[in-house]
Each structure stands twice: as structure tokens, then as C-alpha cells.
Write a protein that holds these residues in place. Structure first.
Motif, short mmCIF file in Angstrom:
data_model
loop_
_atom_site.label_atom_id
_atom_site.label_comp_id
_atom_site.label_asym_id
_atom_site.label_seq_id
_atom_site.Cartn_x
_atom_site.Cartn_y
_atom_site.Cartn_z
N PRO A 1 24.34 67.69 15.15
CA PRO A 1 25.57 67.75 14.42
C PRO A 1 26.35 66.40 14.77
O PRO A 1 26.11 65.85 15.57
CB PRO A 1 26.18 68.89 15.08
CG PRO A 1 25.13 69.63 15.60
CD PRO A 1 24.08 68.79 16.02
N PRO A 2 27.29 66.14 13.92
CA PRO A 2 28.06 65.07 13.96
C PRO A 2 29.01 64.87 15.07
O PRO A 2 29.55 66.15 15.73
CB PRO A 2 29.01 65.08 12.83
CG PRO A 2 29.11 66.35 12.31
CD PRO A 2 27.82 67.11 12.79
N TYR A 3 29.48 63.69 15.59
CA TYR A 3 30.40 63.63 16.55
C TYR A 3 31.81 63.85 16.07
O TYR A 3 32.54 62.71 15.85
CB TYR A 3 30.21 62.21 17.56
CG TYR A 3 28.98 62.44 18.37
CD1 TYR A 3 29.13 62.60 19.68
CD2 TYR A 3 27.81 61.96 17.65
CE1 TYR A 3 27.95 62.52 20.44
CE2 TYR A 3 26.51 61.76 18.57
CZ TYR A 3 26.67 62.22 19.92
OH TYR A 3 25.66 62.27 20.64
N LEU A 4 32.41 65.20 15.58
CA LEU A 4 33.25 65.23 14.95
C LEU A 4 33.69 66.54 15.08
O LEU A 4 33.12 67.51 15.12
CB LEU A 4 33.09 65.13 13.27
CG LEU A 4 34.17 65.47 12.38
CD1 LEU A 4 35.47 64.47 12.58
CD2 LEU A 4 33.81 65.44 10.98
N GLU A 5 34.98 66.74 15.65
CA GLU A 5 35.67 68.16 15.83
C GLU A 5 35.55 69.00 14.51
O GLU A 5 36.32 68.60 13.43
CB GLU A 5 37.12 67.98 16.33
CG GLU A 5 37.78 69.35 16.28
CD GLU A 5 39.33 69.10 16.70
OE1 GLU A 5 40.24 70.06 16.92
OE2 GLU A 5 39.73 67.92 16.56
N ASN B 1 33.04 75.90 13.03
CA ASN B 1 33.83 75.96 14.01
C ASN B 1 32.66 75.51 15.38
O ASN B 1 32.63 76.27 16.15
CB ASN B 1 34.30 77.44 14.48
CG ASN B 1 35.11 77.45 15.75
OD1 ASN B 1 35.60 76.30 16.08
ND2 ASN B 1 35.42 78.64 16.36
N PHE B 2 32.56 74.24 15.43
CA PHE B 2 31.82 73.56 16.35
C PHE B 2 32.24 72.26 16.73
O PHE B 2 32.62 71.46 15.69
CB PHE B 2 30.27 73.47 15.77
CG PHE B 2 29.14 72.56 16.66
CD1 PHE B 2 28.69 73.07 17.67
CD2 PHE B 2 28.99 71.26 16.57
CE1 PHE B 2 27.79 72.40 18.35
CE2 PHE B 2 28.32 70.23 17.17
CZ PHE B 2 27.65 71.02 18.20
N THR B 3 32.19 71.92 17.96
CA THR B 3 32.55 70.29 18.56
C THR B 3 31.84 70.29 19.58
O THR B 3 31.63 71.08 20.46
CB THR B 3 34.07 70.52 18.95
OG1 THR B 3 35.03 70.79 17.77
CG2 THR B 3 34.53 69.22 19.24
N ARG B 4 30.99 69.03 19.56
CA ARG B 4 30.35 68.56 20.64
C ARG B 4 31.29 68.61 22.00
O ARG B 4 32.31 68.16 22.04
CB ARG B 4 29.67 67.25 20.30
CG ARG B 4 28.31 67.30 19.64
CD ARG B 4 27.84 65.73 19.13
NE ARG B 4 26.86 65.79 18.49
CZ ARG B 4 25.59 65.74 18.87
NH1 ARG B 4 25.39 65.85 20.18
NH2 ARG B 4 24.65 65.57 18.16
N ASN B 5 30.34 68.76 23.04
CA ASN B 5 31.16 68.64 24.29
C ASN B 5 31.48 67.32 24.71
O ASN B 5 32.39 67.14 25.64
CB ASN B 5 30.00 69.24 25.60
CG ASN B 5 29.80 70.54 25.58
OD1 ASN B 5 30.61 71.39 24.97
ND2 ASN B 5 28.65 71.01 25.97
#
Length: 688
Positions: free
Chosen positions: A328-332, A362-366
Motif C-alpha cells: 500500500p502507498p505511503y499515504l494517510e 482507513n489504512f496508514t502505514r506505521n
């Protein structure tokens, strides 16, 4: 009853016959001389009237429309009498189908209401048919007897089909390449319909290919389900009969961009660890090419500066209705959407009233740093920490945040929010008072513990009004700059004690653009973008200043990223703003470099300059040339190496472990200063 052809005859006789009022027995005259031994088979065929006789006058029967031929009628074996009357120059007809039978030489024609007309046959051979009929020829109110002279007739074959060939635009065929036409009416002479196709901007029948042959006379629709992927397609119809080609339609052109792709419903995505699972309804589109999954920093129906759309997957199997994005992208909270494409390049719209084609996931990388606007940053020289000064949507206040890029964690946030805007970058210094972070606040330096970010106190002095730049020297003194003077201080806890003060440039320049940089031998340069040269100072062991050179030919620029850098290993000064390297011994320009286009930092040994070829002046959109790539320039060999990165590098530096670190963004942006559409996408990656 008046059959249509006989009605026409009546009108003709009315205007051409000469009346004779002698009395006679009409029935005796009418039924006389009937060929009573006549067989029905002898009448089968098509006949046309060539002349008419009333009393002693015989007149040629005219052809009303030369291009159409004569009106005619047919006695069919099945007992159906068919007459054809032309009504215009286009050879449109009135066709009348009635019943007929023959008895003792008298033909009886009957309509649907059981009304009848009689024709008395007086002569019949292979070349001639003569019959009598009753009608009021002279319009005197009495019935007359008229004799008609007929010959076998082969009707002129008229093409009424070609001009009816049109695009089928009914709702069912709205997004299909489909054509329809009127049926050919003579099944006895019909052979086939042929559909031809060609393509290009200037369609020509000579280049057309036969793509369909239809031998069913009643099949009058064709849909092309396997067209080539061309911008302009052209079709025409040919009608074949037993004697050859009846006719061809005009060639019809279709711009394939006019076809509308049909959307599919995107189900609610499911999140498992660092993967996002997507599923959707199967497409029913006839010219399907592929499904396209993409993400964006904006909702599909919203436009805004910096909007970008990134394609994740193209799926060419129409039966595949799921996809897992394992990277997934590095994007909030990215916006994902699905588009369906046809072979012509048409795609579904990004928004539909009755279908959901996009989802905000509703996904954001750590790894993503939760910060909306970054005013400045500073790097810990011996630990994996980057300090960011900025705000988030949640608190909307500017604070300092310490981020550990080894653990991808936000370790702490400053306890004291700032209340005053500053264009000066926060700075890290290690002194007798420990590791500290310094932040300008309206002429005062707020001091924070670099580990806990607890506010300690503020440093201030009555000797200056504002701070345009500041520096803690290697020899332990504080240097502050305002619009007119340069000051040196010693520090005693929260107090600054003035040691020396000197005027700098004669012109008072704009605030915050002064730049001070320490070089070797307790020397430092002071410059301003509007000054063509810089001033070289020396500070002695007691903190007093001496001007060594008031016209050093090194223009110093300033941004919050501190674009001037001194390397003590090589004794060189790098101006990252204009890609020049100077000697710090004699201040001569010793090297220019083209790549990286945008340079950030130099390695500690002075061998390599880190940067990117992304130009900060480029527009931020899908078409821009930004790359996820770091560019390293070897100062000695002049060689350039590139390294693929996870994001778009915004700052690249070497850390205390000689690792090359990049503060990157998941989406294209001008700088790290501000998120686009309030969606965080900053993260820190280790390049090598």
C-alpha cells in the motif's frame, strides 16, 4: 370494394375516355366470351397492364414513375393476389394482398371484409392476358365495362434496403457497435446481406473487409462484438440477390470514443496487517480491456492542487474480481478507485450516483509521520532521531516532534507549544548544558531538552530586538544576528551575557534571510541573498570578533533547510542552492555539478553529494517527471549513481552510522513543508 390498382385505372379512364350513352345489357357484355376451360395455373405469375379499352377507344397505360417501372400484380399459387402501386419517385409502394380464385374464366378477388371484384378473362397465352372489369369509367353514375390488355412482367428490382442502414441507438445497444436495416421483401430472389468493415480517418470501401454474411432475409441487425481497437471504425451493408448485387449502403463512420464504458461496484476493502483486499462486481462490458485499480490523495470527484492518481494494478481477465495490494502507498487513508477500460481506451467515470467506484481506505502505514505542516527540522548527530517542527490536524498547534527512524515511532512531543511564527529552523546543539533543541520565538530562543522535549527556559537579551539567525560555535560561544549587527554571547544557564557587537552590512536587508555558517579555525561567514558577497569573521578565545574579509565572493542563500554546508574533512563549502563547491581556504570556486539537480547534503568525508533530479519548480501532477530515486554525485570522479527509493526524496543525509537516510514523501510534492489535501505522507527510509 375497389382494389387499389383498379382504382388507379378508374381515375385514368375518367380523364381519357369518350362516353357513349347507348343503352345495353351490362352483364351480358361483361360475362361474354369468358375462357371457361382456363386453369388457375395458367394465371400464376406477375402481370402489368400495357393498355386499356373503353367502348371503341384503346389507350396505352402510362408509367407514372419511369425509374420505378410499371405497377403490377401477381397471382400466387397459394391463392394470394398481390398488387404493387408506386406512390413517389423514391419507388415507395402501396402493396395490397388479397385472396383470389378462378371459376369458369372469372377471377374473383376478395378482401378481408369479404367484398369482391370480378375479372372476366377473354384471352390468355404465354405473352398476353386480356380481361374485362366493371367500373364507372366516365363518372356518369353507371357501371361500364373496360378491357385491360396485360403482358407478363418482371418487376424492376429496386433497392429499398441500402438507404435504411443506420446505427442502432436503442438503449439496449447504446454501448455496442450495432447496425440495423429494413428487410428485403422478395425472398425468392434474396441471397444474403453482407457487412463490411474498415477503419482510419478516411474510410474507403476499397479497403473494407467482409466480416459477416447473413442468409436469413428477416435478420436485419448486426452487432460487432470483435472490432479492432481503432479510433474510427466504418461499416457498410451490401445486399445480394440471385442476379448479383442489389445495392450498397453509404459507409457509416463511428468514433469509438463516443462509446461509454460501464462501471462496476467496488466493495468495502478489507485490511489484513499491511495488505488491503479489494473485490468488485464482474464487468458485463462487451469490449472489455481491463480493470484498473489506483489510489489518490484526493477523492475522485474532487479536484485540487497536487492531486495525483497512481495505478496499482491492471487486470485483463474479466473474470478476476479481486486484488490484494501487498504494498500500500505511503499515504494517510488513501482513496482507492476502480475503473473499467474498453479496448478503445474509454474508461468509466470516477463517480456514479448509483454505484460506489471509490473508497477512502482507513489504512496508514506505521512509517508515516503524523504531521501536517513541517516548518523546519534538525537531525541528531549521533542517534537515529529527526526533530520536526510543525503541526497536525488534531492539535493545530506548532510543536517539536522527535521521530525515531529506526523504530518508525514518534517518541515524544514538546511540552510547550510555540505561539509566534518563525522562519528560522530549529537547531540541535550539544553543550555543557546537554543535548538541546533551540527554537526562535519573537527574539527569544526557547530551549528544550533534546531527549524528552521538555521546555527548559528561554534565552534572551536586551541588546537585540529580533533574531535573524543564530549559531553555537565549536569554541562554545553564541552568535546572534539581527538586521544591523552581529553579537557574541556567553551563556550562563538561561542567561546570555554580551561579549561583543559589530555592525555587518551597510544596507539593512529583510529579516530571516541572513545566513551564518562556521568554517575552520574559529572562522565563520555571514551572508544575505541580496548581498553579492559575504563577510568573513574570526572569533577569538574570549569571544571577540574580528573582520578578516568584508568581501568574500561566496553569495550565501538561506532557507529553513540551510543550503550552505561546510565540510571540515575537505575544507570546502557547498552551496546546494546553485550546485557550486568553494574552497574554505581561499574561497575560490573549485567545482560545479549538474547532477543531482536538487542537492541536499554532503557525506562526512566530503566525497559525495546526495540529492535528486526532481526539480522543485516542476508542477505537481500525474504528468510530471518526478522519480522515486536518489542521485549521488562523486566529487572526485564526477560519476553519478542513482538508487531506487520507496518515496520521493525531500532531504537526504548521512547519519552517524554512515547510513544514507532520506526524508521522503509517498506522493509528489514541492517540499516537505506542507501535506497535500491534509493527508500525511512523510516517512524516513534508509537508502543504503
Amino acid at each position: 370494394m375497389k382494389i387499389k390498382l383498379l382504382t388507379i385505372l378508374s381515375l385514368f379512364i375518367l380523364f381519357t375516355a369518350c362516353s357513349n350513352d347507348d343503352d345495353f345489357d351490362i352483364d351480358s357484355l361483361f360475362y361474354s366470351n369468358a375462357l371457361q376451360n382456363l386453369s388457375s395455373d395458367d394465371l400464376i405469375g406477375t402481370w402489368a397492364i400495357f393498355s386499356l379499352k373503353f367502348e371503341n377507344n384503346r389507350i396505352d397505360y402510362p408509367i407514372n414513375y419511369i425509374e420505378c417501372g410499371r405497377e403490377h400484380f401477381t397471382f400466387n399459387k397459394n391463392g394470394i393476389y398481390t398488387e404493387t402501386v408506386y406512390i413517389d419517385n423514391d419507388c415507395n409502394t402501396i402493396d395490397n394482398n388479397l385472396e383470389w380464385n378462378l371459376n369458369n374464366g372469372i377471377i374473383t378477388i376478395r378482401d378481408q371484409t369479404n367484398q369482391t371484384e370480378e375479372l372476366v378473362v377473354t384471352q390468355l397465352d404465354k405473352s398476353n392476358l386480356v380481361f374485362k372489369l366493371k367500373l364507372d369509367a366516365d363518372s356518369d353514375g353507371t357501371i361500364d365495362v373496360v378491357t385491360a390488355y396485360l403482358k407478363p412482367y418482371t418487376p424492376k428490382i429496386i433497392d429499398r434496403v441500402s438507404e435504411s442502414f443506420i446505427r442502432n441507438t436503442s438503449e439496449e445497444y447504446r454501448n455496442l457497435i450495432s447496425y440495423t436495416w429494413d428487410p428485403y421483401k422478395d425472398k425468392n430472389t434474396f441471397t444474403s446481406y453482407e457487412i463490411y468493415r474498415t477503419f482510419g480517418n478516411n474510410c474507403d470501401k476499397s479497403n473494407a473487409t467482409l466480416i459477416k454474411t447473413i442468409t436469413n432475409i428477416n435478420e436485419t441487425n448486426f452487432t460487432d462484438l470483435t472490432p479492432p481497437a481503432e479510433e474510427n471504425l466504418c461499416y457498410f451493408l451490401r445486399i445480394n440477390i440471385t442476379t448479383g448485387i442489389l445495392g450498397e449502403s453509404s459507409i457509416l463512420s463511428l468514433q469509438t470514443h463516443s462509446l461509454e464504458a460501464d462501471p462496476v461496484h467496488l466493495n468495502q476493502p478489507q485490511i489484513t496487517n499491511n495488505s488491503i483486499h479489494f473485490s468488485w462486481g464482474k464487468s458485463s462490458m462487451p469490449y472489455f480491456s481491463h480493470y484498473e485499480i489506483s489510489y489518490s490523495n484526493f477523492a475522485p470527484n474532487i479536484s485540487g492542487y497536487g492531486k495525483q492518481n497512481v495505478v496499482v494494478a491492471k487486470i485483463t481477465d474479466i473474470n478476476t474480481t479481486s486484488f490484494i495490494d501487498t504494498n500500500p502507498p505511503y499515504l494517510e487513508k488513501p482513496f482507492y478507485k476502480i475503473n473499467v477500460y474498453d479496448i478503445f481506451g474509454n474508461k468509466t467515470y470516477d463517480y456514479h450516483d448509483d454505484l460506489t467506484v471509490s473508497r477512502e481506505v482507513n489504512f496508514t502505514r506505521n512509517e508515516i509521520i503524523n504531521i501536517n505542516k513541517v516548518q523546519s527540522f534538525t537531525i541528531h548527530p549521533s542517534k537515529p532521531f529527526v526533530y520536526f517542527y510543525g503541526d497536525t490536524d488534531a492539535d493545530n498547534t506548532f510543536k517539536i516532534r522527535k521521530f525515531n527512524y529506526k523504530t518508525n515511532s514518534l517518541e515524544t512531543i514538546s511540552s510547550e507549544p510555540s505561539n509566534t511564527y518563525t522562519n528560522l529552523a530549529i537547531q540541535f546543539y550539544n553543550s555543557n548544558y546537554g543535548e538541546e533543541i533551540f527554537l526562535d520565538q519573537g527574539g527569544e530562543l526557547y530551549v528544550y531538552d533534546a531527549n524528552s522535549l521538555e521546555f527548559k527556559y528561554n534565552l534572551k537579551s536586551v541588546h537585540y530586538f529580533s533574531i535573524n539567525d543564530f549559531l553555537y560555535t565549536k569554541s562554545g560561544f553564541w552568535i546572534l544576528i539581527d538586521g544591523d549587527d552581529i553579537y557574541t554571547f556567553s551563556r550562563n544557564g538561561s542567561k546570555l551575557n554580551l561579549i561583543d557587537k559589530k555592525s555587518h552590512f551597510s544596507e539593512h536587508q529583510s529579516s530571516y534571510n541572513y545566513n551564518i555558517i562556521e568554517i575552520q579555525n574559529n572562522q565563520f561567514l555571514l551572508g544575505h541573498p541580496k548581498e553579492s558577497s559575504s563577510i568573513l569573521y574570526e572569533i577569538n578565545n574570549d569571544g571577540f570578533l574580528t573582520i578578516l574579509n568584508s568581501s568574500v565572493n561566496i553569495p550565501l542563500s538561506y532557507t529553513s533547510q540551510k543550503e550552505m554546508e561546510f565540510n571540515s574533512t575537505k575544507n570546502i563549502i557547498v552551496n546546494h542552492n546553485n550546485n557550486k563547491i568553494y574552497s574554505s581556504n581561499n574561497f575560490s570556486s573549485i567545482q560545479n555539478y549538474q547532477n543531482p539537480v536538487t542537492s541536499f547534503r554532503m557525506s562526512s568525508d566530503g566525497s559525495t553529494i546526495f540529492g535528486t533530479n526532481n526539480n522543485p519548480n516542476w508542477s505537481i501532477d500525474d504528468e510530471s517527471k518526478h522519480k522515486k530515486e536518489a542521485v549521488f554525485f562523486n566529487v572526485t570522479s564526477n560519476l553519478v549513481n542513482t538508487f531506487e527509493t520507496k518515496g520521493y526524496p525531500l532531504i537526504i543525509f548521512e547519519n552517524h552510522e554512515k547510513e544514507i537516510i532520506s526524508i521522503s514523501s509517498g506522493m509528489k510534492r514541492e517540499s516537505f513543508m506542507r501535506n497535500i489535501n491534509n493527508k500525511s505522507d512523510l516517512f524516513i527510509e534508509i537508502i543504503k
